[in-house]
Design an enzyme around this catalytic site. Structure first.
Site, mmCIF file in Angstrom:
data_model
loop_
_atom_site.group_PDB
_atom_site.id
_atom_site.type_symbol
_atom_site.label_atom_id
_atom_site.label_comp_id
_atom_site.label_asym_id
_atom_site.label_seq_id
_atom_site.Cartn_x
_atom_site.Cartn_y
_atom_site.Cartn_z
ATOM 1 N N LYS A 1 51.970 -29.145 -26.518
ATOM 2 C CA LYS A 1 51.601 -27.724 -26.553
ATOM 3 C C LYS A 1 50.771 -27.422 -27.791
ATOM 4 O O LYS A 1 51.123 -27.839 -28.899
ATOM 5 C CB LYS A 1 52.868 -26.865 -26.574
ATOM 6 N N ARG B 1 59.410 -21.528 -8.049
ATOM 7 C CA ARG B 1 60.230 -22.571 -8.662
ATOM 8 C C ARG B 1 61.698 -22.155 -8.723
ATOM 9 O O ARG B 1 62.588 -22.951 -8.514
ATOM 10 C CB ARG B 1 59.700 -22.849 -10.072
ATOM 11 N N LYS C 1 47.848 -27.865 -19.243
ATOM 12 C CA LYS C 1 49.071 -27.192 -18.809
ATOM 13 C C LYS C 1 48.711 -25.731 -18.543
ATOM 14 O O LYS C 1 48.390 -24.980 -19.465
ATOM 15 C CB LYS C 1 50.149 -27.291 -19.892
ATOM 16 N N GLU D 1 46.251 -33.707 -17.722
ATOM 17 C CA GLU D 1 45.808 -32.421 -17.154
ATOM 18 C C GLU D 1 46.104 -31.336 -18.155
ATOM 19 O O GLU D 1 46.956 -31.524 -19.031
ATOM 20 C CB GLU D 1 46.609 -32.108 -15.879
ATOM 21 N N LEU E 1 59.330 -30.063 -17.895
ATOM 22 C CA LEU E 1 58.776 -31.146 -18.697
ATOM 23 C C LEU E 1 59.294 -31.037 -20.115
ATOM 24 O O LEU E 1 59.507 -29.934 -20.618
ATOM 25 C CB LEU E 1 57.255 -31.011 -18.755
ATOM 26 N N GLU F 1 50.103 -24.345 -9.709
ATOM 27 C CA GLU F 1 50.367 -23.207 -10.569
ATOM 28 C C GLU F 1 49.514 -22.032 -10.092
ATOM 29 O O GLU F 1 48.281 -22.139 -10.037
ATOM 30 C CB GLU F 1 49.969 -23.596 -12.004
ATOM 31 N N ASP G 1 31.651 -6.894 -3.455
ATOM 32 C CA ASP G 1 32.953 -6.828 -2.787
ATOM 33 C C ASP G 1 32.824 -6.078 -1.471
ATOM 34 O O ASP G 1 33.434 -6.415 -0.470
ATOM 35 C CB ASP G 1 33.972 -6.089 -3.660
ATOM 36 N N PHE H 1 31.295 -8.175 1.153
ATOM 37 C CA PHE H 1 32.288 -9.163 1.565
ATOM 38 C C PHE H 1 33.279 -8.539 2.558
ATOM 39 O O PHE H 1 33.576 -9.098 3.608
ATOM 40 C CB PHE H 1 33.024 -9.700 0.338
ATOM 41 N N CYS I 1 51.160 18.723 -29.504
ATOM 42 C CA CYS I 1 50.511 17.523 -30.036
ATOM 43 C C CYS I 1 49.639 16.905 -28.932
ATOM 44 O O CYS I 1 50.133 16.629 -27.833
ATOM 45 C CB CYS I 1 51.613 16.568 -30.468
HETATM 46 S S1 IVH Z 1 53.677 -31.331 -13.580
HETATM 47 C C1 IVH Z 1 57.682 -33.364 -13.348
HETATM 48 N N1 IVH Z 1 51.336 -30.429 -14.362
HETATM 49 O O1 IVH Z 1 54.812 -26.631 -16.373
HETATM 50 C C2 IVH Z 1 56.392 -32.681 -13.637
HETATM 51 N N2 IVH Z 1 53.203 -28.993 -14.528
HETATM 52 O O2 IVH Z 1 57.298 -27.535 -17.725
HETATM 53 C C3 IVH Z 1 56.229 -31.446 -12.909
HETATM 54 N N3 IVH Z 1 52.658 -26.768 -15.390
HETATM 55 O O3 IVH Z 1 57.081 -25.983 -13.805
HETATM 56 C C4 IVH Z 1 55.182 -30.555 -13.392
HETATM 57 N N4 IVH Z 1 50.503 -27.091 -15.640
HETATM 58 O O4 IVH Z 1 54.893 -24.735 -13.772
HETATM 59 C C5 IVH Z 1 52.645 -30.144 -14.210
HETATM 60 N N5 IVH Z 1 49.199 -29.754 -14.988
HETATM 61 C C6 IVH Z 1 50.500 -29.491 -14.831
HETATM 62 C C7 IVH Z 1 51.045 -28.239 -15.169
HETATM 63 C C8 IVH Z 1 52.409 -28.026 -15.010
HETATM 64 C C9 IVH Z 1 51.500 -26.230 -15.762
HETATM 65 C C10 IVH Z 1 53.962 -26.057 -15.427
HETATM 66 C C11 IVH Z 1 54.707 -26.086 -14.120
HETATM 67 C C12 IVH Z 1 56.052 -26.676 -14.422
HETATM 68 C C13 IVH Z 1 56.138 -26.579 -15.898
HETATM 69 C C14 IVH Z 1 56.939 -27.753 -16.421
#
Ligand code: IVH
Length: 818
Positions: free
Chosen positions: A314, A138, A117, A115, A85, A175, A35, A38, A432
């Site tokens: 999930k 958001r 989450k 992808e 979602l 994210e 570090d 750097f 204590c």
């Molecule tokens: S797509 C309409 N892709 O999950 C779709 N969201 O519940 C928009 N998130 O607010 C989101 N990984 O913060 C998407 N690979 C991913 C994600 C992802 C995490 C989060 C994101 C979003 C929330 C939706």
């Protein structure tokens, strides 16, 4: 640098190097330089850019060091709503989702882009002409906070993108997360300095993003994965193309995605990541599947809040079965007791779990925990795992329910539990050890006595080894310097069994009992044999030693001798710890066993035991002791501590008063009281009524002061501190003495004055030799009556017959007096 061209060349070099190291760090999770190195590159770049401002490019890595302060974050509207979602934990619901998609489209000619989450904080970045112009959280989906300056410090977020076909304006969403490694590092540092731990990486990331000082954000090494591109319709027509476009432009995309042709391959994708995801640099909690084709997405459309073309699967919080070995009780700095279940180690969500917090007595009752129970352990979003239930069919027939302790495990005081409160408390706030630690930390705090050479670890060592029992003991350390030399600093290396015998970590013991084996080799061994019973572990250690060429015979003999000594008495087994006595007996022959066993009960560290030996240790023995003790106080540290302690005696009275830690007396109150009373003696002698007359002093505070000063222990503490030369009187500001015209007069001003701001009148009165009192009392010679003097004060003054003069009369008095 002698010419601009040279500077330009060097800037290009530095930029390239820095970008290369950033790429290594963020994309490949490794680094080739420290570090420090750097930072040196970065500093050189900043210096050159300051010298030649026109060579500064907006995309320069120097633009990420932060330094801006944002007091209140503005909000901004998202051009396109940030949706959430739908989510599910079940495979059958995923299949049902797929059926709805097929029905909606009228065919099965579609693919899913899968992808992971990511568990972080969603962010929207807007680029105009290739330049990052805005970063917004958001928020509620419609509008969020503008955090552009903070986001710019994230080193792999493109500030500027070059290339062909860059839309005039586009938006990248992703994210932001704090890598697990960074999170652990921050928490380890916080633990060391006694700060409360951050609960999980997600909260830490979102807290970091909202920090006011962007240079602090820059130090936290946030990272970001992108998963959405919004903008030019003509550019891409499918999500996979969008992802590749983002990658091409230099956005960080997690290389975990996959395009799946049907729901079955989505299900295998989900399975393939169930375990593997724990090895990723960030927390993930599921898989997002999105219909790949944008036209098909349009056909499917949205419900009120969520798209019909995407869903999140999930992963259920994983649970594992483990056995409760025992329950131990931790005492916090406030005296709050937290029960902790010690478990047989199990693998859970990628880590070994050995402990779970039980919060309080109610939780033990709720779970109805019995000795030896098998329990289900879960790891949710938090770092500390929890017990979610007991496997009743495995309960032993005679198992006893766990009973709660009645006395403090640290100081043996009877515990209290206030009605309606879940937690038990140890009331021994003064004596204590963990509570004393809190008290001493307060005493030495920067805003109190300001002894920064006394950090938490050092204080803990001094407390646990009996050198500090109250704040005054700090000033006695000077005369004990010779005893401090060699005192252990790392407290976790000791524990005591039921009988009060001293135990040391197995790690340190094995290190001291062997020669030529490094601590890291021992750590590796311990990691590999976690969960073995102690006897088996020692056996395994002997096998491990055989692998080393050097000294293996000697080392084997040492361990065998240690095992012999262990067997000569029955010792409690404490996981990862071994009794100190058998360790010392292996290589100190002059020891009398009984005396040593006694010392091991009386003393809290090897250092203090050795201080009692009446023979001289050989060089070899001293070396081994050093290994057993680990980190110790050395001369440099001691003299540095002594210096800090000595300087602290210059702290003014108000700081000393604050340092005493009287309940309800914060920094400002301490200042107020110091000003009002001028000395600790005057304060201690004041009655409740006198205290209540002061603006800003209420019942609770007055009572705390009374309680504090009436306790003989506190009186003694103050007299000892006085003896050490601490300031218990307010120093007079002699230099500002203007005249003696008010000498002997006690004065108070009330209401709004025209010539003086709030507290200026106090200094003014004092600078002319007068005494300023802050409350109406019969001692006053007169009151300066300002505008809108409070009616109750006025009434009281009139009742007491105190003379009242207006501001002008007061000023005249000074002009004509004497
Ligand atoms: S797509 C309409 N892709 O999950 C779709 N969201 O519940 C928009 N998130 O607010 C989101 N990984 O913060 C998407 N690979 C991913 C994600 C992802 C995490 C989060 C994101 C979003 C929330 C939706």
């Amino acid at each position: 640098m002698n010419s601009k061209t040279e500077a330009q060349k060097r800037i290009a070099e530095l930029t390239e190097q820095i970008n290369y190291h950033n790429q290594l760090y963020y994309q490949e999770d490794t680094s080739e330089i420290s570090d420090f190195e750097f930072d040196q590159l970065l500093n050189e770049l900043i210096q050159l850019e300051t010298e030649y401002p026109d060579l500064l490019r907006p995309e320069s890595p120097s633009q990420r060091v932060g330094g801006t302060i944002t007091k209140v974050f503005e909000t901004a509207e998202h051009e396109q709503r940030m949706l959430s979602l739908g989510n599910t934990y079940s495979e059958s619901e995923l299949i049902a989702f797929d059926e709805r998609v097929a029905k909606g489209l009228g065919h099965r000619d579609y693919t899913y882009f899968c992808e992971l989450k990511f568990d972080g904080v969603a962010i929207s970045l807007v680029y105009e002409n290739g330049r990052l112009i805005r970063a917004v959280t958001r928020g509620d989906g419609f509008k969020g906070d503008v955090v552009t300056e903070n986001v710019k410090t994230i080193r792999n977020i493109p500030l500027y993108i070059k290339g062909e076909e860059i839309p005039e304006r586009f938006e990248a969403r992703g994210e932001i997360f704090l890598p697990k490694k960074e999170f652990d590092k921050i928490n380890a540092e916080r633990e060391k300095s006694g700060d409360p731990l951050l609960a999980n990486p997600r909260n830490a990331a979102s807290g970091t993003l909202k920090m006011q000082d962007s240079s602090v954000v820059a130090k936290r090494r946030l990272n970001c994965y992108f998963y959405q591109l919004i903008g030019d319709e003509n550019l891409v027509s499918r999500h996979d193309q969008a992802i590749h476009q983002l990658e091409k432009w230099g956005f960080n995309v997690s290389q975990t995605y996959k395009n799946c042709t049907d729901i079955q391959s989505v299900l295998s994708f989900i399975e393939s990541w169930r375990e593997k995801r724990h090895h990723l640099p960030l927390d993930t909690d599921g898989v997002v599947l999105k219909v790949n084709d944008y036209q098909q997405r349009e056909i499917l459309g949205f419900t009120a809040k969520i798209p019909r073309w995407a869903i999140a699967y999930k992963y259920k919080a994983e649970s594992a079965l483990s056995t409760i070995r025992n329950i131990t009780f931790q005492v916090g700095r406030t005296g709050a007791i937290t029960p902790v279940a010690n478990l047989s180690p199990v693998q859970l969500a990628g880590t070994t779990v050995k402990r779970a917090s039980l919060h309080n007595a109610n939780e033990i009752l709720r779970l109805d925990l019995h000795e030896g129970d098998q329990v289900f352990v879960e790891k949710g979003g938090e770092i500390i795992p929890k017990i979610t239930g007991v496997s009743l069919e495995n309960r032993k027939p005679n198992a006893k329910p766990f009973s709660y302790i009645t006395h403090c495990p640290e100081c043996h005081t009877h515990l209290n539990r206030k009605e309606g409160e879940a937690k038990h408390y140890c009331p021994n706030a003064m004596g204590c050890p963990p509570q004393l630690l809190g008290r001493i930390e307060h005493f030495v705090h920067k805003r109190a006595m300001d002894i920064d050479s006394l950090g938490t670890e050092r204080i803990r060592a001094l407390i646990n080894q009996g050198y500090v029992k109250d704040p005054a003991d700090i000033y006695d350390l000077e005369s004990k310097q010779d005893k401090l030399l060699g005192l252990e600093i790392n407290d976790d290396q000791y524990t005591k069994d039921q009988n009060g015998s001293l135990y040391v970590t197995l790690r340190k013991a094995l290190f001291a009992l062997t020669e030529g084996i490094s601590l890291s080799a021992i750590d590796r061994f311990l990691e590999d044999t976690e969960g073995l019973e102690q006897q088996e572990r020692l056996q395994a250690f002997k096998n491990y030693l055989k692998k080393f060429q050097t000294k293996s015979d000697v080392n084997l003999a040492y361990i065998a001798r240690f095992e012999d000594w262990l067997q000569k008495a029955t010792w409690d087994t404490i996981e990862d710890y071994v009794p100190v006595a058998p360790v010392l007996l292996v290589w100190i022959k002059d020891l009398e066993v009984e005396q040593l066993v006694k010392l091991c009960k009386e003393k809290n560290s090897v250092h203090n035991i050795v201080l009692e030996f009446d023979f001289t240790l050989t060089e070899q023995q001293t070396e081994k002791l050093k290994k057993l003790k680990g980190n110790t106080f050395q001369e440099g540290v001691i003299s540095n501590m002594m210096e800090g302690i000595k300087t602290s005696k210059n702290q003014p009275f108000e700081k000393v008063l604050f340092a005493l830690g009287i309940r309800n007396i914060g920094e400002n109150t301490a200042k107020l009281l110091a000003e009002q009373f001028g000395s600790i003696d005057a304060l201690a002698a004041s009655s409740i009524e006198e205290l209540l007359e002061i603006n800003g002093v209420g019942e609770t505070l007055a009572q705390s002061l009374q309680d504090f000063f009436s306790d003989p222990k506190n009186q003694e503490l103050i007299s000892r501190l006085k003896g050490h030369g601490l300031h218990f009187k307010k120093e007079k500001k002699e230099s500002q003495q203007e005249s003696q015209k008010l000498t002997g007069l006690k004065i108070l001003a009330s209401g709004k004055l025209n010539h003086f701001k709030r507290d200026e009148i106090i200094d003014f009165v004092e600078s002319h030799g007068g005494t300023y009192l802050k409350s109406v009392s019969k001692n006053l010679d007169f009151i300066i009556e300002g505008e809108d003097m409070g009616p109750s004060k006025k009434e009281k003054a009139q009742k007491l017959g105190i003379k009242m003069i207006d501001e002008q009369a007061f000023l005249n008095l000074l002009n004509h007096h004497g």
